[in-house]
Design a protein around this motif. Structure first.
Motif, PDB file in Angstrom:
ATOM      1  N   HIS A  17       0.811  -1.216   0.000  1.00 14.16           N
ATOM      2  CA  HIS A  17       0.000   0.000   0.000  1.00 14.16           C
ATOM      3  C   HIS A  17       0.847   1.271   0.000  1.00 14.16           C
ATOM      4  O   HIS A  17       0.458   2.276  -0.580  1.00 14.16           O
ATOM      5  CB  HIS A  17      -0.900   0.028   1.240  1.00 14.16           C
ATOM      6  CG  HIS A  17      -1.992  -0.988   1.221  1.00 14.16           C
ATOM      7  ND1 HIS A  17      -3.044  -0.934   0.341  1.00 14.16           N
ATOM      8  CD2 HIS A  17      -2.185  -2.097   1.978  1.00 14.16           C
ATOM      9  CE1 HIS A  17      -3.860  -1.959   0.567  1.00 14.16           C
ATOM     10  NE2 HIS A  17      -3.350  -2.683   1.538  1.00 14.16           N
ATOM     11  N   LEU A  18       1.977   1.213   0.697  1.00 10.91           N
ATOM     12  CA  LEU A  18       2.667   2.461   1.010  1.00 10.91           C
ATOM     13  C   LEU A  18       3.938   2.740   0.209  1.00 10.91           C
ATOM     14  O   LEU A  18       4.257   3.907  -0.041  1.00 10.91           O
ATOM     15  CB  LEU A  18       3.030   2.499   2.506  1.00 10.91           C
ATOM     16  CG  LEU A  18       1.864   2.421   3.500  1.00 10.91           C
ATOM     17  CD1 LEU A  18       2.392   2.499   4.933  1.00 10.91           C
ATOM     18  CD2 LEU A  18       0.854   3.540   3.259  1.00 10.91           C
ATOM     19  N   VAL A  19       4.682   1.693  -0.145  1.00 10.23           N
ATOM     20  CA  VAL A  19       6.002   1.960  -0.727  1.00 10.23           C
ATOM     21  C   VAL A  19       5.879   2.673  -2.075  1.00 10.23           C
ATOM     22  O   VAL A  19       5.107   2.284  -2.946  1.00 10.23           O
ATOM     23  CB  VAL A  19       6.823   0.655  -0.861  1.00 10.23           C
ATOM     24  CG1 VAL A  19       8.070   0.887  -1.713  1.00 10.23           C
ATOM     25  CG2 VAL A  19       7.231   0.169   0.522  1.00 10.23           C
ATOM     26  N   GLY A  20       6.634   3.757  -2.194  1.00  9.76           N
ATOM     27  CA  GLY A  20       6.605   4.545  -3.420  1.00  9.76           C
ATOM     28  C   GLY A  20       5.512   5.603  -3.415  1.00  9.76           C
ATOM     29  O   GLY A  20       5.398   6.385  -4.362  1.00  9.76           O
ATOM     30  N   LYS A  21       4.732   5.637  -2.354  1.00  9.57           N
ATOM     31  CA  LYS A  21       3.620   6.593  -2.285  1.00  9.57           C
ATOM     32  C   LYS A  21       3.956   7.775  -1.382  1.00  9.57           C
ATOM     33  O   LYS A  21       4.697   7.643  -0.418  1.00  9.57           O
ATOM     34  CB  LYS A  21       2.378   5.896  -1.715  1.00  9.57           C
ATOM     35  CG  LYS A  21       1.849   4.758  -2.549  1.00  9.57           C
ATOM     36  CD  LYS A  21       1.034   5.289  -3.712  1.00  9.57           C
ATOM     37  CE  LYS A  21       0.575   4.170  -4.635  1.00  9.57           C
ATOM     38  NZ  LYS A  21      -0.225   3.166  -3.948  1.00  9.57           N
TER      39      LYS A  21
END
Length: 281
Positions: A17-21
């Motif tokens: 969900h989170l990596v790169g966001k």
DNA sequence: TACATATGATCAT
DNA sequence: TGATCCTATGTAA
């Protein structure tokens, strides 16, 4: 339910969900307001789990490393709640909220954290220092079990207590220690140093097996299906999922002897007097 | 409303 | 060894 398998599972699922966001960060409860403000609007570059610790590598809004890491330890009560749609209002105790910043029509993912023992921001050297204090992690494919063996050989401490020592082996908690010792047929009161090297390696290998299973399923199921007359581990009734944890006065799945419990150092442990040859029973 | 409980860990004595 | 911190949930009163 935070033993090591839970932590690694959170890392794996949250990475998606989170990596790169880019994420918004705030502290509904207020107790992590300053930290959340430092993280707010930045990007998540990576999420790492080791033992029962989580490290979120932070970046600026364009993805450059900031040298800041969000460090979380759930302790006994810590819980994450994840919402892929519009989230409900956070509970009063929610110390940290993260929400991905998406395009126009996407809601983004929201993660609430409450009850954790540790929520802080650390530097890369501080992450290394924390790792340095931890024993090998059964969920780390590069872990060196000889460090665990060496730690056990030099301890008079009962093996039941040694397994909870995160400096000796990281990620084991109260459920896994009780279940591993049952599966090994070991009395928790046995001094760690009295175990043979094969017995210690056997415990390590079983930890790898059980934590991997737990990481995949999100649950701690330790019984061999045959011991409860089943073909698989799927959907076992609660009482058939484990051999001893919280099963005092219930019959052992292998021999029928009532399971007993006692509480050394304020951590309750359970065992089968027969299968584990309990000296105290 | 109160209390007990929980898969953790630290600090003081 | 005991006190303490963290929070939500389920049961009893």
């Amino acid at each position: 339910m935070p033993e090591g398998h839970t932590i690694h599972r959170h890392a794996r699922l949250q990475r998606r969900h989170l990596v790169g966001k880019r994420v918004a960060a705030w502290s509904p409860q207020g107790r992590f307001a300053d930290g959340a403000a430092r993280l707010d609007g930045g990007t998540v570059r990576d999420i790492r789990a080791v033992g029962k610790h989580l490290f979120y590598e932070w970046g600026t809004s364009d993805g450059t490393a900031t040298g800041e890491l969000l460090h979380i330890h759930l302790g006994l009560f810590g819980k994450f709640r994840t919402f892929v749609d519009e989230p409900p209002a956070p509970t009063e105790g929610t110390r940290l909220a993260l929400r991905t910043i998406e395009g126009e029509d996407a809601a983004g993912t929201t993660i609430y954290l409450a009850g954790a023992t540790v929520v802080d921001i650390v530097s890369p050297p501080e992450e290394e220092a924390i790792r340095g204090r931890l024993g090998p992690d059964p969920l780390d494919r590069k872990a060196d079990p000889s460090r665990f063996v060496a730690a056990m050989r030099r301890r008079r401490l009962p093996i039941g207590e040694a397994l909870l020592d995160q400096k000796a082996i990281s990620g084991i908690g109260n459920v896994y220690r009780a279940e591993m010792l049952f599966r090994a047929g070991l009395d928790p009161d046995t001094p760690a140093a009295d175990l043979t090297e094969d017995q210690v390696m056997g415990l390590w290998d079983d930890a790898v097996t059980l934590l991997r299973l737990g990481e995949k399923s999100g649950r701690i199921v330790t019984v061999e299906p045959a011991d409860v007359g089943r073909r698989s581990r799927g959907r076992l009734p609660r009482d058939e999922q484990r051999y001893v944890y919280k099963r005092h006065d219930r019959p052992c799945h292998r021999c029928g002897t009532p399971i007993v419990m006692w509480t050394p150092r304020s951590r309750t442990i359970w065992g089968c007097p027969t299968c584990q040859g309990l000296a105290r029973a």
